[in-house]
Design a protein around this motif. Structure first.
Motif, PDB file in Angstrom:
ATOM      1  N   GLU A 132      -2.420  -6.045  -4.945  1.00 42.73           N
ATOM      2  CA  GLU A 132      -2.990  -4.727  -4.665  1.00 42.73           C
ATOM      3  C   GLU A 132      -2.160  -3.613  -5.306  1.00 42.73           C
ATOM      4  O   GLU A 132      -2.685  -2.676  -5.919  1.00 42.73           O
ATOM      5  CB  GLU A 132      -3.044  -4.522  -3.140  1.00 42.73           C
ATOM      6  CG  GLU A 132      -3.671  -3.219  -2.690  1.00 42.73           C
ATOM      7  CD  GLU A 132      -5.164  -3.150  -2.937  1.00 42.73           C
ATOM      8  OE1 GLU A 132      -5.827  -4.196  -2.916  1.00 42.73           O
ATOM      9  OE2 GLU A 132      -5.653  -2.025  -3.171  1.00 42.73           O
ATOM     10  N   TRP A 169       0.483  -5.202   2.359  1.00 50.16           N
ATOM     11  CA  TRP A 169      -0.653  -5.847   1.672  1.00 50.16           C
ATOM     12  C   TRP A 169      -0.781  -7.318   2.025  1.00 50.16           C
ATOM     13  O   TRP A 169      -1.674  -8.000   1.522  1.00 50.16           O
ATOM     14  CB  TRP A 169      -0.592  -5.562   0.175  1.00 50.16           C
ATOM     15  CG  TRP A 169      -0.879  -4.116  -0.052  1.00 50.16           C
ATOM     16  CD1 TRP A 169      -0.021  -3.152  -0.490  1.00 50.16           C
ATOM     17  CD2 TRP A 169      -2.130  -3.444   0.223  1.00 50.16           C
ATOM     18  NE1 TRP A 169      -0.659  -1.921  -0.512  1.00 50.16           N
ATOM     19  CE2 TRP A 169      -1.938  -2.069  -0.082  1.00 50.16           C
ATOM     20  CE3 TRP A 169      -3.385  -3.857   0.701  1.00 50.16           C
ATOM     21  CZ2 TRP A 169      -2.954  -1.125   0.068  1.00 50.16           C
ATOM     22  CZ3 TRP A 169      -4.390  -2.915   0.852  1.00 50.16           C
ATOM     23  CH2 TRP A 169      -4.171  -1.569   0.535  1.00 50.16           C
ATOM     24  N   ASP A 170       0.084  -7.825   2.891  1.00 50.90           N
ATOM     25  CA  ASP A 170      -0.155  -9.137   3.491  1.00 50.90           C
ATOM     26  C   ASP A 170      -0.818  -8.985   4.858  1.00 50.90           C
ATOM     27  O   ASP A 170      -0.980  -9.962   5.588  1.00 50.90           O
ATOM     28  CB  ASP A 170       1.152  -9.919   3.643  1.00 50.90           C
ATOM     29  CG  ASP A 170       1.578 -10.551   2.316  1.00 50.90           C
ATOM     30  OD1 ASP A 170       0.696 -10.895   1.515  1.00 50.90           O
ATOM     31  OD2 ASP A 170       2.792 -10.692   2.105  1.00 50.90           O
ATOM     32  N   GLY A 201      -5.209 -10.512  -2.359  1.00 52.98           N
ATOM     33  CA  GLY A 201      -3.797 -10.468  -2.745  1.00 52.98           C
ATOM     34  C   GLY A 201      -2.842 -10.953  -1.667  1.00 52.98           C
ATOM     35  O   GLY A 201      -1.671 -11.227  -1.936  1.00 52.98           O
ATOM     36  N   ALA A 202      -3.322 -11.054  -0.423  1.00 51.87           N
ATOM     37  CA  ALA A 202      -2.431 -11.446   0.678  1.00 51.87           C
ATOM     38  C   ALA A 202      -2.055 -12.915   0.535  1.00 51.87           C
ATOM     39  O   ALA A 202      -2.922 -13.779   0.462  1.00 51.87           O
ATOM     40  CB  ALA A 202      -3.110 -11.216   2.024  1.00 51.87           C
ATOM     41  N   GLY A 203      -0.766 -13.190   0.471  1.00 53.73           N
ATOM     42  CA  GLY A 203      -0.317 -14.571   0.361  1.00 53.73           C
ATOM     43  C   GLY A 203      -0.569 -15.202  -0.990  1.00 53.73           C
ATOM     44  O   GLY A 203      -0.509 -16.423  -1.120  1.00 53.73           O
ATOM     45  N   GLN A 237       2.794  -7.682  -5.248  1.00 50.34           N
ATOM     46  CA  GLN A 237       1.522  -7.779  -4.529  1.00 50.34           C
ATOM     47  C   GLN A 237       0.408  -7.354  -5.479  1.00 50.34           C
ATOM     48  O   GLN A 237       0.500  -6.323  -6.137  1.00 50.34           O
ATOM     49  CB  GLN A 237       1.529  -6.857  -3.302  1.00 50.34           C
ATOM     50  CG  GLN A 237       2.503  -7.240  -2.213  1.00 50.34           C
ATOM     51  CD  GLN A 237       2.054  -8.412  -1.370  1.00 50.34           C
ATOM     52  OE1 GLN A 237       2.883  -9.163  -0.863  1.00 50.34           O
ATOM     53  NE2 GLN A 237       0.748  -8.600  -1.198  1.00 50.34           N
TER      54      GLN A 237
END
Lengths: 225, 239
Positions: free
Chosen positions: B230, A66-67, B28-30, B228
């Motif tokens: 997500e 999910w990154d 959600g990334a980072g 995360q």
């Protein structure tokens, strides 16, 4: 009733114009389909504004990182030769003229190349993302769209009535009925579905369609759906 | 020199009322979920900090992280490019009720304004948004025969960011597309707090691979198994 092109078929047609070795940004949603139809023997490198060059298809369910997502927040995979970078570098690629092609969706496109694709009006929560940067950065800006709205209103117009994303920025439009270039602030018809007459096409287009040379039949292989 | 002597609560304890807080991440990334939740826990326990101006590309998704922070009412104003997501109800309800102000900025301009803030450049010119509603009241100028729009720097009191590896000096590396706005925000804030998956001693990060040099970073907190957004949303989590 005209048998218009599906979104996948429009995306297939747009993909035929993407040359080998170019850097391409595809907008969220419909334009993302273009990546599925890269012609054999050509390799385009896809850019996503959140900091990846050289991404590939979605991973299988359960294998997502999910990154590792695209601008639409969907999980992606990497191709050999991929690179990561921060957002300022990402938009330096866009604004600095390094990106070859941007393909976006549209609410309206005007004959002078104005694009409206970010706001439907004051009742909406406004959201712009990277569209306004992309339309003034990429060397070539193309639009994929239905020819008319779901209510049958023309989307190709003399002047946009909806809030603009960019002024005089669109070069080519791939619609469900035709391929149209914007040259000298005019719609120039390049291709149309053979089953659609010029009069029919003009009747669903709210600005004059110029003819400059031959209008080619717009055909899509039967296995693209 | 040791910037790693903080826990999650200590890392956000001095963010004052009315502060401008940049929060890293793209969706959600980072996104530094644990730092956001730590800030939210402090607000719930003490009523502070309130009236925050938040700077993030988005406006949260679901009822965790940024979405939960907006939902709790501590955010007065949001500066972002895309306040829509699968579930951005927390923001849209407050926006429609006029309980939160929105400054919408095109994404590339947003990134460059933050970079300029960190780089000491008070304003710059860009072709982006020229002739659109987002250009209202902004100066324009001609350069080499083309018109451009003036945009101003964006700076913050605090930045909450997420990185992968950090050391005692605050040097940081990132994970894949989790990099996004994090290195820019690290530069643009008076106090930058980074949550990292792993803290290592100075010298363990190859200097060739440092993305954010430690001069931009004030505090480093280890969160070894970060959540995360997500996955939290898929599990129906509410913070």
């Amino acid at each position: 009733m005209i048998n218009k092109l599906s979104n996948a078929q429009i995306a297939w047609r747009a993909a035929q114009d993407i040359e080998d070795g170019v850097y391409v940004n595809l907008g969220i949603g419909f334009p993302e389909l273009v990546a599925r139809f890269q012609p054999a023997g050509r390799e385009a490198v896809f850019h996503t504004e959140n900091g990846v060059l050289g991404f590939g298809a979605a991973p299988p369910s359960g294998a997502e990182h999910w990154d590792l997502i695209n601008a639409g927040k969907k999980a992606i995979t990497l191709k050999p030769g991929a690179a990561f970078f921060h957002h300022a570098d990402s938009f330096a690629m866009v604004r600095g003229g390094h990106l070859d092609v941007a393909i976006l969706g549209a609410y309206q496109v005007a004959e002078n190349g104005d694009l409206a694709n970010w706001s439907t009006g004051p009742n909406d929560v406004p959201a712009v993302g990277g569209a306004m940067d992309l339309v003034h950065g990429a060397k070539r800006v193309a639009v994929v769209t239905e020819h008319v709205t779901k209510h049958g209103q023309p989307k190709l117009v003399r002047r946009c009535s909806m809030p603009l994303t960019g002024v005089a920025c669109v070069n080519r439009i791939y619609t469900s009925l035709a391929v149209i270039d914007i040259e000298s602030s005019r719609f120039v018809l390049r291709e149309k579905l053979p089953a659609v007459s010029l009069d029919e096409l003009q009747s669903v287009t709210a600005a004059e369609l110029k003819i400059d040379g031959t209008v080619v039949d717009l055909t899509v292989p039967g296995d693209v759906s | 020199m040791d910037k790693t002597k903080f826990n999650l609560a200590e890392a956000v304890v001095d963010i004052p009322d009315g502060a401008t807080v940049m929060i890293g991440g793209f969706g959600g990334a980072g996104a530094p979920i644990e730092l956001i939740h730590s800030l939210l826990e402090r607000f719930r326990a003490t009523g502070h900090p309130k009236h925050l101006t938040l700077v993030n590309n988005n406006a949260g998704n679901g009822h965790v992280g940024l979405g939960a922070l907006i939902e709790c009412g501590t955010v007065k104003r949001l500066i972002c490019s895309f306040p829509r997501s699968v579930d951005s109800r927390a923001f849209s309800q407050k926006y429609r009720a006029k309980e939160i102000e929105l400054e919408l900025v095109p994404q590339g301009t947003f990134a460059e304004r933050i970079r300029a803030g960190g780089a000491g450049i008070p304003a710059f010119y860009t072709p982006t948004a020229l002739g659109t509603d987002l250009a209202r009241n902004k100066p324009v100028a001609e350069f080499d025969g083309r018109m451009y729009l003036q945009e101003r720097w964006l700076k913050a009191d605090f930045a909450l960011i997420k990185a992968e590896v950090g050391d005692e000096h605050g040097n940081l590396t990132y994970r894949m597309a989790g990099r996004n706005f994090n290195p820019l925000m690290a530069m643009a804030a008076q106090c930058t707090v980074a949550q990292v998956r792993r803290i290592v001693p100075a010298g363990r990060i190859d200097p060739e691979t440092v993305v954010t040099p430690g001069i931009f970073v004030t505090r480093v907190v280890e969160v070894s198994d970060p959540q995360q957004e997500e996955q939290l949303n898929r599990a129906g989590a509410i913070f």
